[in-house]
Motif scaffolding. Structure first.
Motif, PDB file in Angstrom:
ATOM      1  N   HIS A   1       6.495  -2.776  -7.050  1.00 48.01           N
ATOM      2  CA  HIS A   1       6.198  -2.115  -8.162  1.00 48.01           C
ATOM      3  C   HIS A   1       5.045  -1.545  -8.542  1.00 48.01           C
ATOM      4  CE1 HIS A   1       3.676  -3.838 -11.468  1.00 48.01           C
ATOM      5  NE2 HIS A   1       3.437  -4.841 -10.513  1.00 48.01           N
ATOM      6  N   ARG A   2       3.975  -1.865  -8.057  1.00 48.40           N
ATOM      7  CA  ARG A   2       2.603  -1.320  -8.297  1.00 48.40           C
ATOM      8  C   ARG A   2       2.315   0.135  -7.662  1.00 48.40           C
ATOM      9  NH1 ARG A   2      -2.590  -4.955  -6.981  1.00 48.40           N
ATOM     10  NH2 ARG A   2      -2.006  -4.451  -5.133  1.00 48.40           N
ATOM     11  N   GLU A   3       2.587   0.018  -6.355  1.00 46.10           N
ATOM     12  CA  GLU A   3       2.150   1.185  -5.682  1.00 46.10           C
ATOM     13  C   GLU A   3       3.196   1.948  -4.832  1.00 46.10           C
ATOM     14  OE1 GLU A   3      -1.002   0.209  -2.699  1.00 46.10           O
ATOM     15  OE2 GLU A   3      -2.005  -0.936  -4.263  1.00 46.10           O
ATOM     16  N   GLY A   4       4.538   1.227  -4.741  1.00 48.30           N
ATOM     17  CA  GLY A   4       5.609   1.512  -4.071  1.00 48.30           C
ATOM     18  C   GLY A   4       4.886   1.723  -2.438  1.00 48.30           C
ATOM     19  N   SER A   5       4.039   1.015  -2.188  1.00 48.65           N
ATOM     20  CA  SER A   5       3.615   1.017  -0.665  1.00 48.65           C
ATOM     21  C   SER A   5       4.624   0.764   0.335  1.00 48.65           C
ATOM     22  CB  SER A   5       2.494   0.104  -0.291  1.00 48.65           C
ATOM     23  OG  SER A   5       2.074   0.013   0.773  1.00 48.65           O
ATOM     24  N   PHE A   6       5.623  -0.437   0.142  1.00 44.90           N
ATOM     25  CA  PHE A   6       6.565  -0.703   1.033  1.00 44.90           C
ATOM     26  C   PHE A   6       7.448   0.506   1.252  1.00 44.90           C
ATOM     27  CE2 PHE A   6      10.634  -2.204   2.269  1.00 44.90           C
ATOM     28  CZ  PHE A   6      10.576  -2.561   3.577  1.00 44.90           C
ATOM     29  N   GLY A   7       8.020   0.879   0.106  1.00 44.16           N
ATOM     30  CA  GLY A   7       9.184   1.893  -0.171  1.00 44.16           C
ATOM     31  C   GLY A   7       8.790   3.310   0.711  1.00 44.16           C
ATOM     32  N   LYS A   8       7.467   3.730   0.467  1.00 45.13           N
ATOM     33  CA  LYS A   8       6.889   4.945   1.023  1.00 45.13           C
ATOM     34  C   LYS A   8       6.788   4.826   2.506  1.00 45.13           C
ATOM     35  CE  LYS A   8       4.557   6.000  -3.152  1.00 45.13           C
ATOM     36  NZ  LYS A   8       3.168   5.939  -3.872  1.00 45.13           N
ATOM     37  N   ASN A   9       6.479   3.669   2.930  1.00 46.58           N
ATOM     38  CA  ASN A   9       5.934   3.240   4.125  1.00 46.58           C
ATOM     39  C   ASN A   9       7.348   2.903   5.199  1.00 46.58           C
ATOM     40  OD1 ASN A   9       3.384   3.853   3.783  1.00 46.58           O
ATOM     41  ND2 ASN A   9       2.688   1.535   4.164  1.00 46.58           N
ATOM     42  N   TYR A  10       8.355   2.623   4.589  1.00 49.74           N
ATOM     43  CA  TYR A  10       9.831   2.512   5.202  1.00 49.74           C
ATOM     44  C   TYR A  10      10.577   3.352   5.042  1.00 49.74           C
ATOM     45  CZ  TYR A  10       7.659  -1.672   7.237  1.00 49.74           C
ATOM     46  OH  TYR A  10       6.860  -2.879   7.958  1.00 49.74           O
ATOM     47  N   GLY A  11      10.245   4.394   4.170  1.00 52.09           N
ATOM     48  CA  GLY A  11      11.436   5.392   3.759  1.00 52.09           C
ATOM     49  C   GLY A  11      12.480   5.036   2.897  1.00 52.09           C
ATOM     50  N   VAL A  12      12.124   4.157   2.069  1.00 46.09           N
ATOM     51  CA  VAL A  12      13.280   3.486   1.191  1.00 46.09           C
ATOM     52  C   VAL A  12      13.019   3.671  -0.213  1.00 46.09           C
ATOM     53  CG1 VAL A  12      14.209   1.736   3.006  1.00 46.09           C
ATOM     54  CG2 VAL A  12      12.279   1.244   1.137  1.00 46.09           C
ATOM     55  N   LEU A  13      11.932   4.642  -0.657  1.00 49.01           N
ATOM     56  CA  LEU A  13      11.778   4.812  -2.267  1.00 49.01           C
ATOM     57  C   LEU A  13      12.532   5.932  -2.649  1.00 49.01           C
ATOM     58  CD1 LEU A  13      10.098   3.898  -4.795  1.00 49.01           C
ATOM     59  CD2 LEU A  13       8.411   5.731  -3.738  1.00 49.01           C
ATOM     60  N   MET A  14      13.577   5.546  -3.393  1.00 50.58           N
ATOM     61  CA  MET A  14      14.275   6.642  -3.932  1.00 50.58           C
ATOM     62  C   MET A  14      13.734   7.180  -5.285  1.00 50.58           C
ATOM     63  SD  MET A  14      18.134   4.654  -4.323  1.00 50.58           S
ATOM     64  CE  MET A  14      17.772   3.409  -5.059  1.00 50.58           C
ATOM     65  N   GLU A  15      13.536   8.429  -5.031  1.00 51.37           N
ATOM     66  CA  GLU A  15      12.487   9.307  -5.768  1.00 51.37           C
ATOM     67  C   GLU A  15      13.140   9.444  -6.980  1.00 51.37           C
ATOM     68  OE1 GLU A  15      10.269  13.772  -5.382  1.00 51.37           O
ATOM     69  OE2 GLU A  15      12.555  13.802  -4.723  1.00 51.37           O
TER      70      GLU A  15
ATOM     71  N   ILE B   1      11.935   8.856  -0.280  1.00 48.49           N
ATOM     72  CA  ILE B   1      10.405   9.462  -0.008  1.00 48.49           C
ATOM     73  C   ILE B   1      10.037   8.454   1.187  1.00 48.49           C
ATOM     74  CG2 ILE B   1       7.966   9.283  -1.065  1.00 48.49           C
ATOM     75  CD1 ILE B   1       9.170   9.537  -3.707  1.00 48.49           C
ATOM     76  N   GLY B   2       9.055   9.093   2.152  1.00 49.49           N
ATOM     77  CA  GLY B   2       8.449   8.598   3.213  1.00 49.49           C
ATOM     78  C   GLY B   2       9.353   8.607   4.687  1.00 49.49           C
ATOM     79  N   GLU B   3       8.780   8.278   5.666  1.00 54.01           N
ATOM     80  CA  GLU B   3       9.141   8.659   6.878  1.00 54.01           C
ATOM     81  C   GLU B   3      10.372   7.688   7.276  1.00 54.01           C
ATOM     82  OE1 GLU B   3       8.768  11.166   9.201  1.00 54.01           O
ATOM     83  OE2 GLU B   3       7.624  11.740   7.383  1.00 54.01           O
ATOM     84  N   GLU B   4      11.378   7.881   7.868  1.00 55.72           N
ATOM     85  CA  GLU B   4      12.487   6.989   8.441  1.00 55.72           C
ATOM     86  C   GLU B   4      11.830   6.175   9.453  1.00 55.72           C
ATOM     87  OE1 GLU B   4      16.990   6.829   9.974  1.00 55.72           O
ATOM     88  OE2 GLU B   4      16.131   8.817   9.341  1.00 55.72           O
ATOM     89  N   VAL B   5      12.174   4.599   9.447  1.00 54.86           N
ATOM     90  CA  VAL B   5      11.622   3.856  10.466  1.00 54.86           C
ATOM     91  C   VAL B   5      12.621   3.710  11.347  1.00 54.86           C
ATOM     92  CG1 VAL B   5      10.813   1.293  10.859  1.00 54.86           C
ATOM     93  CG2 VAL B   5      10.070   2.869   8.787  1.00 54.86           C
TER      94      VAL B   5
END
Length: 166
Positions: A108-122, A14-18
Motif C-alpha cells: 500500500h505504501r509505495e506500490g513497489s511490488f505492483g510497479k516492479n512486477y507489472g501488476v498495479l492496476m492504474e 503499470i510497470g513492465e511485464e515479468v
C-alpha cells in the motif's frame, strides 16, 4: 503487456511485464508488523508470490487459504501473498482465518511490488491477480497474469513450478 480485465473491464497495468527467465525485480513492502520486507529477505529460498487485489474478498481469501494449506507441503519454498491491503487488515484477517504458513505483505505504501512486477492496476490502485515463482537464485521460473482478475489462478501449475524450482 499482459491483457487483464477486472469484472470484464480492461485495466491498465503499470510497470513492465515479468517473464520466465528474468531476474526477479526487487521490491519493498511492509510486513504485518510494519517492518520493511524486500525480495532479499528470502535469499536462498524458492518464492511462490501471489499478487491479489484484496485479501478480504472471496477469490483472494480462497486463494490465500489454499496456498496456506499447500505451503506446509513445500520444501524450501516461501509463499508470499501481496496486496494493497493495510498491514493491520492483513494481520486481522490472517488471525481470524488461522493463516500461519505464508507471509502476507502490504504494497500500500509505495506500490513497489505492483510497479516492479507489472501488476498495479492504474484505474483501481489495486494489484491484479498474478502468480510468480522465483527460484533460490532469483530467476523467474513461472509467471501467470490471470486474464480476469476476479477468477482463480492455475493452482496446480503454480504449485508444480514451485516444487520443481531449485
Amino acid at each position: 503487456m499482459a491483457k487483464v480485465t477486472f469484472k470484464g473491464n480492461p485495466v491498465t497495468l503499470i510497470g513492465e511485464e515479468v517473464k520466465v527467465g528474468d531476474t526477479a525485480p526487487n521490491f519493498t513492502v511492509l510486513s504485518n508488523d510494519l517492518k520493511e520486507v524486500t525480495l532479499d529477505d528470502y535469499e536462498g529460498k524458492v518464492k511462490l508470490i501471489a499478487a491479489v487485489p484484496s485479501i478480504d474478498t472471496g477469490v483472494c481469501a480462497e486463494e490465500t487459504r489454499r496456498f496456506n494449506e499447500e505451503a506446509e507441503k513445500l520444501e524450501n519454498v516461501q509463499v508470499l501473498t501481496i496486496s494493497m491491503d493495510l498491514p493491520f487488515a492483513q494481520a486481522r484477517w490472517c488471525a481470524a482465518e488461522g493463516i500461519k504458513n505464508l507471509d502476507t505483505l502490504s504494497d500500500h505504501r509505495e506500490g513497489s511490488f505492483g510497479k516492479n512486477y507489472g501488476v498495479l492496476m492504474e484505474e483501481l490502485r489495486l494489484l491484479a491477480r498474478a502468480i510468480f515463482v522465483v527460484d533460490s537464485s532469483n530467476k523467474v521460473t513461472y509467471v501467470e497474469y490471470v486474464p480476469e482478475v476476479s477468477t482463480h489462478p492455475n493452482y496446480e501449475a503454480a504449485l508444480e513450478a514451485a516444487r520443481n524450482a531449485k
